[in-house]
Design a protein around this motif. Structure first.
Motif, PDB file in Angstrom:
ATOM      1  N   GLY A 197       0.719  -1.192  -0.102  1.00 43.08           N
ATOM      2  CA  GLY A 197      -0.148  -0.046  -0.032  1.00 43.08           C
ATOM      3  C   GLY A 197       0.681   1.253   0.070  1.00 43.08           C
ATOM      4  N   TRP A 198       2.125   1.115  -0.373  1.00 41.90           N
ATOM      5  CA  TRP A 198       3.016   2.246  -0.652  1.00 41.90           C
ATOM      6  C   TRP A 198       3.004   2.885  -1.789  1.00 41.90           C
ATOM      7  CZ3 TRP A 198       8.339   1.133   2.423  1.00 41.90           C
ATOM      8  CH2 TRP A 198       7.937   0.740   3.740  1.00 41.90           C
ATOM      9  N   ASP A 199       2.565   4.074  -2.093  1.00 42.57           N
ATOM     10  CA  ASP A 199       2.481   4.723  -3.353  1.00 42.57           C
ATOM     11  C   ASP A 199       3.386   6.001  -3.298  1.00 42.57           C
ATOM     12  OD1 ASP A 199       1.809   5.434  -5.846  1.00 42.57           O
ATOM     13  OD2 ASP A 199      -0.080   6.467  -5.366  1.00 42.57           O
ATOM     14  N   ALA A 200       4.352   5.890  -4.021  1.00 39.59           N
ATOM     15  CA  ALA A 200       5.447   7.115  -4.136  1.00 39.59           C
ATOM     16  C   ALA A 200       5.939   7.572  -2.806  1.00 39.59           C
ATOM     17  CB  ALA A 200       4.747   8.118  -5.060  1.00 39.59           C
ATOM     18  N   VAL A 201       6.449   6.892  -1.961  1.00 34.73           N
ATOM     19  CA  VAL A 201       6.590   6.849  -0.465  1.00 34.73           C
ATOM     20  C   VAL A 201       8.273   7.378  -0.498  1.00 34.73           C
ATOM     21  CG1 VAL A 201       7.337   6.072   1.820  1.00 34.73           C
ATOM     22  CG2 VAL A 201       5.220   5.455   0.397  1.00 34.73           C
ATOM     23  N   PRO A 202       8.476   8.452  -0.064  1.00 35.11           N
ATOM     24  CA  PRO A 202       9.891   9.307  -0.210  1.00 35.11           C
ATOM     25  C   PRO A 202      10.741   8.639   1.063  1.00 35.11           C
ATOM     26  CG  PRO A 202       8.395  10.740   0.862  1.00 35.11           C
ATOM     27  CD  PRO A 202       7.566   9.509   0.422  1.00 35.11           C
ATOM     28  N   VAL A 203      11.003   7.168   0.757  1.00 38.71           N
ATOM     29  CA  VAL A 203      11.659   6.545   1.814  1.00 38.71           C
ATOM     30  C   VAL A 203      13.137   7.001   2.115  1.00 38.71           C
ATOM     31  CG1 VAL A 203      12.802   4.234   2.524  1.00 38.71           C
ATOM     32  CG2 VAL A 203      10.270   4.317   1.582  1.00 38.71           C
ATOM     33  N   GLY A 204      13.652   7.449   0.948  1.00 35.59           N
ATOM     34  CA  GLY A 204      15.058   7.823   1.164  1.00 35.59           C
ATOM     35  C   GLY A 204      15.203   8.989   2.043  1.00 35.59           C
ATOM     36  N   ALA A 205      14.261  10.008   1.617  1.00 36.64           N
ATOM     37  CA  ALA A 205      14.133  11.516   2.275  1.00 36.64           C
ATOM     38  C   ALA A 205      14.025  11.200   3.786  1.00 36.64           C
ATOM     39  CB  ALA A 205      13.421  12.346   1.880  1.00 36.64           C
ATOM     40  N   MET A 206      12.641  10.264   4.141  1.00 31.53           N
ATOM     41  CA  MET A 206      12.490   9.814   5.394  1.00 31.53           C
ATOM     42  C   MET A 206      13.832   9.587   6.159  1.00 31.53           C
ATOM     43  SD  MET A 206       8.945   8.340   4.359  1.00 31.53           S
ATOM     44  CE  MET A 206       8.212   7.951   5.911  1.00 31.53           C
ATOM     45  N   LEU A 207      14.440   8.296   5.599  1.00 31.03           N
ATOM     46  CA  LEU A 207      15.640   7.859   6.463  1.00 31.03           C
ATOM     47  C   LEU A 207      16.634   8.916   6.627  1.00 31.03           C
ATOM     48  CD1 LEU A 207      15.626   4.396   4.671  1.00 31.03           C
ATOM     49  CD2 LEU A 207      15.355   4.719   6.833  1.00 31.03           C
ATOM     50  N   ALA A 208      16.812   9.773   5.589  1.00 28.92           N
ATOM     51  CA  ALA A 208      17.887  10.699   5.684  1.00 28.92           C
ATOM     52  C   ALA A 208      17.623  12.003   6.829  1.00 28.92           C
ATOM     53  CB  ALA A 208      18.171  11.286   4.349  1.00 28.92           C
ATOM     54  N   ALA A 209      16.304  12.125   6.921  1.00 27.15           N
ATOM     55  CA  ALA A 209      16.067  12.965   7.934  1.00 27.15           C
ATOM     56  C   ALA A 209      16.526  12.741   9.468  1.00 27.15           C
ATOM     57  CB  ALA A 209      14.579  13.255   7.882  1.00 27.15           C
ATOM     58  N   GLY A 210      16.600  11.250   9.678  1.00 27.55           N
ATOM     59  CA  GLY A 210      16.869  10.629  10.799  1.00 27.55           C
ATOM     60  C   GLY A 210      18.488  10.318  11.107  1.00 27.55           C
ATOM     61  N   THR A 211      19.254  10.654  10.165  1.00 26.54           N
ATOM     62  CA  THR A 211      20.819  10.400  10.284  1.00 26.54           C
ATOM     63  C   THR A 211      21.535  11.040   9.425  1.00 26.54           C
ATOM     64  OG1 THR A 211      22.102   8.445  10.405  1.00 26.54           O
ATOM     65  CG2 THR A 211      20.703   8.445   8.806  1.00 26.54           C
ATOM     66  N   ASP A 212      22.741  11.296   9.726  1.00 30.95           N
ATOM     67  CA  ASP A 212      23.819  11.827   8.835  1.00 30.95           C
ATOM     68  C   ASP A 212      24.585  10.735   8.222  1.00 30.95           C
ATOM     69  OD1 ASP A 212      23.477  14.589   9.671  1.00 30.95           O
ATOM     70  OD2 ASP A 212      24.407  14.346  11.765  1.00 30.95           O
ATOM     71  N   ILE A 213      24.549   9.552   8.332  1.00 37.16           N
ATOM     72  CA  ILE A 213      24.815   8.373   7.713  1.00 37.16           C
ATOM     73  C   ILE A 213      24.415   8.270   6.179  1.00 37.16           C
ATOM     74  CG2 ILE A 213      25.402   5.893   7.528  1.00 37.16           C
ATOM     75  CD1 ILE A 213      25.343   6.063  10.602  1.00 37.16           C
ATOM     76  N   PRO A 214      25.453   8.340   5.276  1.00 35.47           N
ATOM     77  CA  PRO A 214      24.796   8.215   3.913  1.00 35.47           C
ATOM     78  C   PRO A 214      23.575   7.076   3.793  1.00 35.47           C
ATOM     79  CG  PRO A 214      27.203   8.507   4.020  1.00 35.47           C
ATOM     80  CD  PRO A 214      26.719   8.336   5.253  1.00 35.47           C
ATOM     81  N   ILE A 215      22.669   7.362   2.889  1.00 35.37           N
ATOM     82  CA  ILE A 215      21.449   6.191   2.893  1.00 35.37           C
ATOM     83  C   ILE A 215      21.553   5.642   1.379  1.00 35.37           C
ATOM     84  CG2 ILE A 215      19.299   5.445   3.176  1.00 35.37           C
ATOM     85  CD1 ILE A 215      20.646   5.662   5.770  1.00 35.37           C
ATOM     86  N   GLN A 216      21.317   4.425   1.053  1.00 35.19           N
ATOM     87  CA  GLN A 216      20.766   4.112  -0.297  1.00 35.19           C
ATOM     88  C   GLN A 216      19.976   3.092   0.060  1.00 35.19           C
ATOM     89  OE1 GLN A 216      25.316   3.007  -1.057  1.00 35.19           O
ATOM     90  NE2 GLN A 216      24.766   3.328  -3.116  1.00 35.19           N
ATOM     91  N   VAL A 217      18.729   3.261  -0.992  1.00 33.02           N
ATOM     92  CA  VAL A 217      17.824   2.296  -0.886  1.00 33.02           C
ATOM     93  C   VAL A 217      17.544   1.371  -2.115  1.00 33.02           C
ATOM     94  CG1 VAL A 217      15.135   2.024  -0.529  1.00 33.02           C
ATOM     95  CG2 VAL A 217      16.576   4.039   0.676  1.00 33.02           C
ATOM     96  N   ASP A 218      17.221  -0.014  -2.115  1.00 36.10           N
ATOM     97  CA  ASP A 218      16.961  -0.603  -3.148  1.00 36.10           C
ATOM     98  C   ASP A 218      16.112  -1.676  -3.098  1.00 36.10           C
ATOM     99  OD1 ASP A 218      17.398  -1.532  -5.716  1.00 36.10           O
ATOM    100  OD2 ASP A 218      19.793  -2.078  -5.704  1.00 36.10           O
ATOM    101  N   ASN A 219      15.555  -2.270  -4.207  1.00 35.44           N
ATOM    102  CA  ASN A 219      14.586  -3.610  -3.905  1.00 35.44           C
ATOM    103  C   ASN A 219      15.218  -4.864  -3.291  1.00 35.44           C
ATOM    104  OD1 ASN A 219      14.002  -6.296  -5.567  1.00 35.44           O
ATOM    105  ND2 ASN A 219      12.144  -5.072  -5.101  1.00 35.44           N
TER     106      ASN A 219
END
Length: 400
Positions: free
Chosen positions: A160-182
């Motif tokens: 039920g996730w439609d165009a969810v900005p997961v990368g930005a949501m994670l980046a807002a919570g840490t200074d560690i670089p984030i990468q998201v993939d399937n």
């Protein structure tokens, strides 16, 4: 050019090491002087370290080189449908700490998944006692189509996730670089680097869990399609007008071989009685364990192997891979008991010539390899950048 050559050297050492300077020159086709200079830089920076020596033909022993395991650390997270798993690794991909958070709902809100990932990140760092500045990055594996990589957008119909900005949501919570993939892609990368896919140039790594997906590798490189949605093998049609899939379509492969679909088929055939066990994994194991005593269970499992074999045959006929690797928790549970029958089922549906050219193997890295694969995302970035990790004091600089 220099960074490119550093990347070639470092990648060779990481993927095939420990290697001597002589072997590096042979593998990379770089001159002995270039290899010596670049290796010297990497040694001085602490990215690479000496790892013993081997005898040479008539000369001095050759010093072996490897990527220093403690040059930095990486984190991999798997956002599954029943849990979030977060693991901390050194650069030798040794697991140093693990945090697991059960998910009680079938369709977790993105905010809950992000909360658990960040909570797990802090937990594993704290358990080992390292600083965030020592973490080179975190890879996060999710279900669905991932658009990115910067500020990744996730489309996961089954959740039920439609165009969810997961990368930005994670980046807002840490200074560690984030990468998201399937998740199927991260599993594929782990198996191609360290597991059953190693050495293959054209392969498919199938993830069969609650849902179903696949990583496609052609010519040694991951095939992503126009917008990174290639590999949604679970949503190819296996039965026209068949069972309703969680994605909303009818007859998807996932509705027949995904753990949720298998258990639903059993319950329907068993007069409404579910398989024994508590959570989904326990129920799936209970179903397999009851095959010898329940004709209904035996029929459901037999059909599941048949559907999965037909799905693999489609991959064989479409992509002509040299290897198919079966992974995912329920895929491994099936494969550990029925690999021979699965291979036979593939042979019944595939064209003879491409079937004769493919091997069908089980994932070698275990049921939790998706998180390891996610952790290879920051490792891959390190290799591509030739070991360059610009830092402020105590902080890994953001490179997204």
């Amino acid at each position: 050019m220099r960074r490119s050559n550093r990347s070639v050297i470092l990648t060779s050492i990481y993927r095939d090491g420990p290697l001597s300077r002589y072997e590096l020159g042979h593998q990379t086709s770089l001159s002995a002087a270039s290899v010596s200079n670049l290796v010297g830089e990497l040694l001085d920076e602490g990215v690479v370290e000496e790892a013993g020596s081997v005898e040479s033909d008539g000369g001095r022993p050759r010093v072996l080189l490897r990527v220093a395991p403690t040059f930095g650390y990486v984190v991999g997270a798997e956002v599954g449908e029943t849990r979030v798993r977060v693991e901390l690794f050194d650069l030798a991909m040794k697991v140093l700490a693990t945090a697991v958070y059960p998910i009680e709902t079938a369709k977790p809100a993105p905010e809950l998944a992000v909360k658990y990932v960040l909570q797990g990140l802090n937990a594993v760092i704290g358990e080992v006692g390292i600083s965030p500045g020592q973490v080179l990055g975190m890879g996060v594996a999710v279900a669905g189509v991932v658009e990115g990589p910067a500020d990744a957008i996730v489309h996961a119909q089954t959740l039920g996730w439609d165009a969810v900005p997961v990368g930005a949501m994670l980046a807002a919570g840490t200074d560690i670089p984030i990468q998201v993939d399937n998740g199927a892609n991260t599993l594929g990368q782990a198996e191609m680097w360290f597991g059953a896919g190693r050495g293959a140039t054209d392969a498919v790594v199938a993830l069969v869990g609650s849902g179903v997906g696949a990583a496609l590798v052609t010519g040694g490189s991951s095939y992503r399609g126009t917008r990174s949605s290639a590999g949604e093998w679970g949503h190819t049609t296996i039965v026209y007008g068949g069972r309703k899939c969680r994605c909303g379509a009818e007859g998807c492969l996932e509705a027949y071989v995904g753990a949720e679909g298998v258990l639903e088929r059993f319950q329907l055939a068993n007069g409404g009685q579910p398989a024994p066990g508590g959570d989904e994994e326990a129920a799936f194991i209970g179903l397999l364990d009851s095959v010898g005593t329940s004709e209904v269970a035996a029929k459901v499992v037999e059909d599941t192997i048949g559907y999965l074999g037909a799905g693999f045959a489609n991959l064989v006929n479409l992509f002509n891979p040299e290897r198919i690797v079966l992974g995912g928790w329920s895929g491994l549970l099936l494969g550990e008991r029925y690999l021979l029958q699965l291979r036979e089922a593939v042979g019944k549906h595939a064209l003879r010539q491409p079937y004769a050219q493919v091997s069908i193997e089980l994932c070698e890295l275990g049921r939790d390899a998706v998180a390891m694969g996610a952790a290879t995302l920051p490792v891959l970035r390190l290799l591509r950048e030739g070991g360059a990790t610009p830092r402020e004091p105590g902080l890994v600089a953001r490179t997204r």
